[in-house]
Design an enzyme around this catalytic site. Structure first.
Site, short mmCIF file in Angstrom:
data_model
loop_
_atom_site.label_atom_id
_atom_site.label_comp_id
_atom_site.label_asym_id
_atom_site.label_seq_id
_atom_site.Cartn_x
_atom_site.Cartn_y
_atom_site.Cartn_z
N ARG A 75 44.28 95.49 9.39
CA ARG A 75 44.15 94.08 9.01
C ARG A 75 43.91 93.93 7.52
NH1 ARG A 75 43.00 89.76 12.23
NH2 ARG A 75 43.34 90.11 14.43
N HIS A 122 39.45 99.27 18.61
CA HIS A 122 38.07 99.00 19.00
C HIS A 122 37.15 100.20 18.82
CE1 HIS A 122 39.02 95.00 20.08
NE2 HIS A 122 40.01 95.42 20.84
N GLU A 150 57.94 92.51 21.12
CA GLU A 150 56.79 92.72 22.00
C GLU A 150 56.33 91.34 22.45
OE1 GLU A 150 53.56 95.13 20.49
OE2 GLU A 150 52.18 94.34 22.01
N THR A 192 44.36 88.89 17.86
CA THR A 192 45.63 88.22 17.56
C THR A 192 45.84 87.05 18.52
OG1 THR A 192 46.44 90.44 17.04
CG2 THR A 192 48.05 88.65 17.04
N ASN A 250 46.01 101.17 22.01
CA ASN A 250 45.47 100.59 20.78
C ASN A 250 44.01 101.02 20.62
OD1 ASN A 250 44.05 98.74 19.10
ND2 ASN A 250 45.87 97.45 19.07
N1 PXP Z 1 49.83 94.25 21.07
C1 PXP Z 1 49.52 93.61 19.91
C2 PXP Z 1 50.63 93.23 18.99
C3 PXP Z 1 48.18 93.34 19.57
O1 PXP Z 1 47.89 92.71 18.42
C4 PXP Z 1 47.15 93.77 20.45
C5 PXP Z 1 45.71 93.52 20.08
O2 PXP Z 1 45.41 94.11 18.90
C6 PXP Z 1 47.52 94.45 21.62
C7 PXP Z 1 48.86 94.64 21.91
C8 PXP Z 1 46.49 94.96 22.57
O3 PXP Z 1 45.78 93.90 23.13
P1 PXP Z 1 44.48 94.21 23.99
O4 PXP Z 1 43.49 94.84 23.08
O5 PXP Z 1 44.06 92.88 24.49
O6 PXP Z 1 44.92 95.15 25.09
#
Ligand code: PXP
Length: 247
Positions: A45, A10, A151, A101, A7
């Protein structure tokens, strides 16, 4: 061995701190791919606080691996996803005030609405997953709504791991992992793919990665945080090696 979805929200958060042009999420996606990412995940978002519409358009044509779009269950997002046609979509709950989230999607409490969203996405997108807490009622509702995958939200497990310092003699920690394990089994038995993510890092990921039937891990914050010191390619590569060590 589960596959790794990275992801990169960030990276866009950092760019938006100056509302500028760098760092570029597309460049980040390429670095993640070179580090071994099997999938790139972004959350578009409603308030566009990090990833924007132009980012998802560019990523859709620039990614060499699967693109997973996280989105709220709204008509606006369905229209965008139908146009974008990503390889995967994850339906997530979204609150304007939340930092990230919080909690899973309440599929059981809004079956008709969520079922209509899944139907509207139809075959315009690839795999459709529900981001849910590890609860039997949510899994059953996700199956009934036609999701291809669930998930599991691993946030409670991650918090318990941190609080216990990774000591599985902690009932809270062993209980959180057992909840994920039982829910994962139920998801697979229901004919859906079992994915997991949120709050996972280099310390707590292995017990989750070893869960039977797990298909995908989705990890963002810890990888991008480590990338500040090591670079994104290396940070992804380290996480990929950890996950690959699971047989
Ligand atoms: N899965 C989902 C559905 C999410 O919303 C997020 C955070 O955006 C993640 C995984 C990844 O979470 P993290 O950034 O805490 O690894």
């Amino acid at each position: 061995m589960p596959i790794l979805g990275v992801n990169i929200d960030h990276v866009a958060t950092l760019r938006q701190a100056r509302r500028g042009h760098e760092p570029d999420p597309v460049r980040a996606a390429h670095e993640a791919e070179l580090g071994g990412a099997d999938c790139i995940t972004v959350h578009l978002r409603e308030d566009r606080r990090h990833i924007g519409d132009r980012d998802v358009d560019r990523l859709r044509v620039a990614c060499n691996v699967r693109l997973n779009l996280e989105m709220a269950a709204t008509d606006e997002m369905v229209a965008i996803a139908r146009e974008l046609r990503p390889h995967a979509v994850a339906i997530v709950p979204e609150g304007r005030e939340e930092v990230t989230t919080e909690g899973g999607l309440d599929v059981a409490g809004q079956r008709d609405r969520i079922g209509a969203i899944v139907a509207a996405l139809g075959d315009r997108v690839g795999t459709i997953s529900a981001f849910i807490d590890p609860e039997p009622a949510q899994i059953e509702a996700a199956r009934a709504c036609g999701f291809h995958a669930c998930e599991l939200h691993t946030g409670s497990y991650a918090e318990a791991f941190f609080e216990a310092g990774g000591d599985f003699r902690s009932e809270r920690l062993s209980g959180a992992l057992a909840d994920l394990e039982a829910a994962g089994r139920r998801i697979v038995e229901s004919g859906m793919r079992f994915n997991a993510g949120h709050g996972l890092n280099y310390h707590n990921v292995l017990p989750v990665a070893r869960l039977a039937g797990l298909s995908e891990l989705h990890i963002g914050h810890s990888i991008v945080s480590r990338a500040v010191y090591t670079g994104l390619r290396e940070a992804v590569s380290e996480m990929h090696a950890l996950i690959r060590s699971v047989r």
